[in-house]
Design an enzyme around this catalytic site. Structure first.
Site, PDB file in Angstrom:
ATOM      1  N   HIS A  17       8.401  -0.473   0.987  1.00 56.54           N
ATOM      2  CA  HIS A  17       8.649  -0.175   2.411  1.00 56.54           C
ATOM      3  C   HIS A  17       9.436  -1.313   3.060  1.00 56.54           C
ATOM      4  O   HIS A  17      10.334  -1.078   3.874  1.00 56.54           O
ATOM      5  CB  HIS A  17       7.324  -0.012   3.155  1.00 56.54           C
ATOM      6  CG  HIS A  17       6.452   1.096   2.656  1.00 56.54           C
ATOM      7  ND1 HIS A  17       5.311   0.870   1.934  1.00 56.54           N
ATOM      8  CD2 HIS A  17       6.545   2.440   2.787  1.00 56.54           C
ATOM      9  CE1 HIS A  17       4.732   2.024   1.645  1.00 56.54           C
ATOM     10  NE2 HIS A  17       5.453   2.997   2.140  1.00 56.54           N
ATOM     11  N   GLY A  24      13.033   6.098   0.232  1.00 55.84           N
ATOM     12  CA  GLY A  24      13.028   5.494  -1.096  1.00 55.84           C
ATOM     13  C   GLY A  24      13.347   6.507  -2.175  1.00 55.84           C
ATOM     14  O   GLY A  24      12.866   7.647  -2.132  1.00 55.84           O
ATOM     15  N   LYS A  77      12.184   6.478  -4.928  1.00 55.95           N
ATOM     16  CA  LYS A  77      10.961   6.742  -5.685  1.00 55.95           C
ATOM     17  C   LYS A  77      10.494   8.186  -5.495  1.00 55.95           C
ATOM     18  O   LYS A  77      10.000   8.814  -6.412  1.00 55.95           O
ATOM     19  CB  LYS A  77       9.867   5.775  -5.242  1.00 55.95           C
ATOM     20  CG  LYS A  77       8.571   6.162  -5.810  1.00 55.95           C
ATOM     21  CD  LYS A  77       7.550   5.104  -5.706  1.00 55.95           C
ATOM     22  CE  LYS A  77       6.236   5.680  -6.141  1.00 55.95           C
ATOM     23  NZ  LYS A  77       5.788   6.735  -5.236  1.00 55.95           N
ATOM     24  N   ARG A 103      -0.517   4.166  -3.369  1.00 55.89           N
ATOM     25  CA  ARG A 103      -1.639   4.651  -4.172  1.00 55.89           C
ATOM     26  C   ARG A 103      -2.045   3.668  -5.266  1.00 55.89           C
ATOM     27  O   ARG A 103      -3.138   3.796  -5.825  1.00 55.89           O
ATOM     28  CB  ARG A 103      -1.294   6.004  -4.787  1.00 55.89           C
ATOM     29  CG  ARG A 103      -1.175   7.108  -3.756  1.00 55.89           C
ATOM     30  CD  ARG A 103      -0.672   8.373  -4.402  1.00 55.89           C
ATOM     31  NE  ARG A 103      -0.274   9.379  -3.428  1.00 55.89           N
ATOM     32  CZ  ARG A 103      -1.065  10.327  -2.950  1.00 55.89           C
ATOM     33  NH1 ARG A 103      -2.306  10.405  -3.368  1.00 55.89           N
ATOM     34  NH2 ARG A 103      -0.618  11.190  -2.068  1.00 55.89           N
TER      35      ARG A 103
HETATM   36  P1  AMP Z   1       5.249   6.618   2.056  1.00 52.77           P
HETATM   37  O1  AMP Z   1       4.605   5.642   2.983  1.00 52.77           O
HETATM   38  O2  AMP Z   1       4.656   6.650   0.689  1.00 52.77           O
HETATM   39  O3  AMP Z   1       5.433   7.979   2.667  1.00 52.77           O
HETATM   40  O4  AMP Z   1       6.705   6.057   1.827  1.00 52.77           O
HETATM   41  C1  AMP Z   1       7.571   5.798   2.905  1.00 52.77           C
HETATM   42  C2  AMP Z   1       8.939   5.558   2.352  1.00 52.77           C
HETATM   43  O5  AMP Z   1       8.906   4.450   1.467  1.00 52.77           O
HETATM   44  C3  AMP Z   1       9.444   6.763   1.541  1.00 52.77           C
HETATM   45  O6  AMP Z   1      10.798   6.978   1.831  1.00 52.77           O
HETATM   46  C4  AMP Z   1       9.237   6.307   0.123  1.00 52.77           C
HETATM   47  O7  AMP Z   1      10.128   6.913  -0.793  1.00 52.77           O
HETATM   48  C5  AMP Z   1       9.519   4.813   0.240  1.00 52.77           C
HETATM   49  N1  AMP Z   1       8.944   4.093  -0.891  1.00 52.77           N
HETATM   50  C6  AMP Z   1       7.703   4.243  -1.401  1.00 52.77           C
HETATM   51  N2  AMP Z   1       7.549   3.459  -2.498  1.00 52.77           N
HETATM   52  C7  AMP Z   1       8.731   2.819  -2.678  1.00 52.77           C
HETATM   53  C8  AMP Z   1       9.207   1.878  -3.647  1.00 52.77           C
HETATM   54  N3  AMP Z   1       8.446   1.448  -4.649  1.00 52.77           N
HETATM   55  N4  AMP Z   1      10.477   1.437  -3.519  1.00 52.77           N
HETATM   56  C9  AMP Z   1      11.268   1.859  -2.500  1.00 52.77           C
HETATM   57  N5  AMP Z   1      10.876   2.743  -1.557  1.00 52.77           N
HETATM   58  C10 AMP Z   1       9.618   3.214  -1.655  1.00 52.77           C
END
Ligand code: AMP
Length: 296
Positions: free
Chosen positions: A49, A163, A165, A202
């Site tokens: 993030h 991301g 990912k 996670r």
């Molecule tokens: P989330 O909080 O899991 O919904 O993720 C928020 C944003 O962070 C999303 O666009 C994800 O794809 C990105 N993100 C999560 N993990 C990673 C990572 N390891 N590297 C880069 N971006 C990430």
């Protein structure tokens, strides 16, 4: 009224509990000629993030982020309840990375026109919602598209940062942005541990042993990349190389796939691939992990 924890005119990051206050703040930024970069998150922030926030700061006049664990994208209430949350730590991270404003919200505040949030009209994920994530988590990507559509309407960003990912999610979001005519969707590289394990909120739910085991996920992607480098272009052979890495593992693979990202609708396209993304989802106990790697 806009406020922050110190004083109205403080330089500290603004923390807004309500999306309508965030909309007002973003409107002021745009009216005064500042571009807004936006990083949507579900909190439990890590270096992945942070990389999005860093980039949003560099590429825009102001940077804002949202923290909202979106119930619409969880098909399983238990998974939603178990999702890690640590608001104070998240605020410290965002402030340290120079984020200007962060906002939260509730379904009620994101959808004020809806009387009963159990009846929020869902937006279909669209053509990139087919297969993989949608098969394992029916409705998940509809939930993502529905909330991201709403976030974009509140924030009106010039650029939004996601991301790689969550690869299928980026395809759905790019399709949404194209349909709205904004914003520019910037897809940022996956940040990994030295072992290759992709950072994920996670991961905090894994024991040290389980974390070690989860490294097989990246190893399977690396096996597909090695096979690709050796000239293999058939999806089913590349997939076999991925699956081989899970022999004797406690990980339960939900899918291992190789797809041409621009021909997403084809399930396992026959013949040779020119462009290929290896994608995987696996469960370790109650924790579900996903990752992907560009092969071409
Ligand atoms: P989330 O909080 O899991 O919904 O993720 C928020 C944003 O962070 C999303 O666009 C994800 O794809 C990105 N993100 C999560 N993990 C990673 C990572 N390891 N590297 C880069 N971006 C990430």
């Amino acid at each position: 009224m806009l406020h922050c924890s110190m004083s109205y005119f403080c330089l500290a990051m603004l923390h807004l509990p309500n999306p309508s206050d965030a909309r007002d703040w973003c409107n002021v930024q745009r009216q005064t000629g500042r571009s807004v970069g936006f990083v949507p998150t579900m909190g439990a922030l890590h270096r992945g993030h942070e990389s999005l926030v860093d980039r949003a700061r560099i590429e825009n006049d102001v940077c804002c982020a949202s923290i909202f664990v979106n119930p619409l994208q969880f098909e399983d209430g238990q998974d939603f309840n178990a999702y890690p949350r640590d608001l104070n730590a998240d605020l410290a991270v965002l402030e340290a990375h120079g984020c200007d404003m962060i906002f939260e919200g509730t379904l009620e505040s994101f959808f004020p026109e809806v009387e009963d949030v159990r009846r929020i009209p869902m937006i279909s994920a669209g053509p990139f919602g087919r297969g993989l994530e949608e098969v394992c988590r029916p409705g998940h990507l509809d939930g993502v598209r529905t909330i991201v559509d709403r976030l974009f309407r509140f924030v009106g960003p010039a650029k939004a940062y996601f991301g790689e990912k969550d690869f299928q999610q980026t395809l759905v979001v790019m399709d949404l942005a194209e349909s709205l005519g904004y914003p520019d969707v910037i897809v940022c590289p996956t940040v990994r541990e030295p072992s290759g394990l992709a950072l994920s909120s996670r991961n905090a739910l894994l024991s040290p042993d389980e974390k070690k085991e989860a490294e097989r996920i990246f190893q399977s992607l690396a096996a597909a990349a090695k096979a690709w480098s050796s000239g293999i272009r058939h999806a089913h052979i590349l997939r076999e190389k991925m699956i081989e890495q899970f022999a004797g593992s406690r990980l339960i693979v939900e899918y291992a796939a190789v797809r041409n990202p621009s021909a997403w609708t084809a399930d396992d396209p026959p013949g040779e691939l020119s462009h290929a993304q290896a994608l995987i989802a696996a469960r370790l106990g109650r924790v579900r992990l996903i990752d992907n790697l560009q092969l071409h």
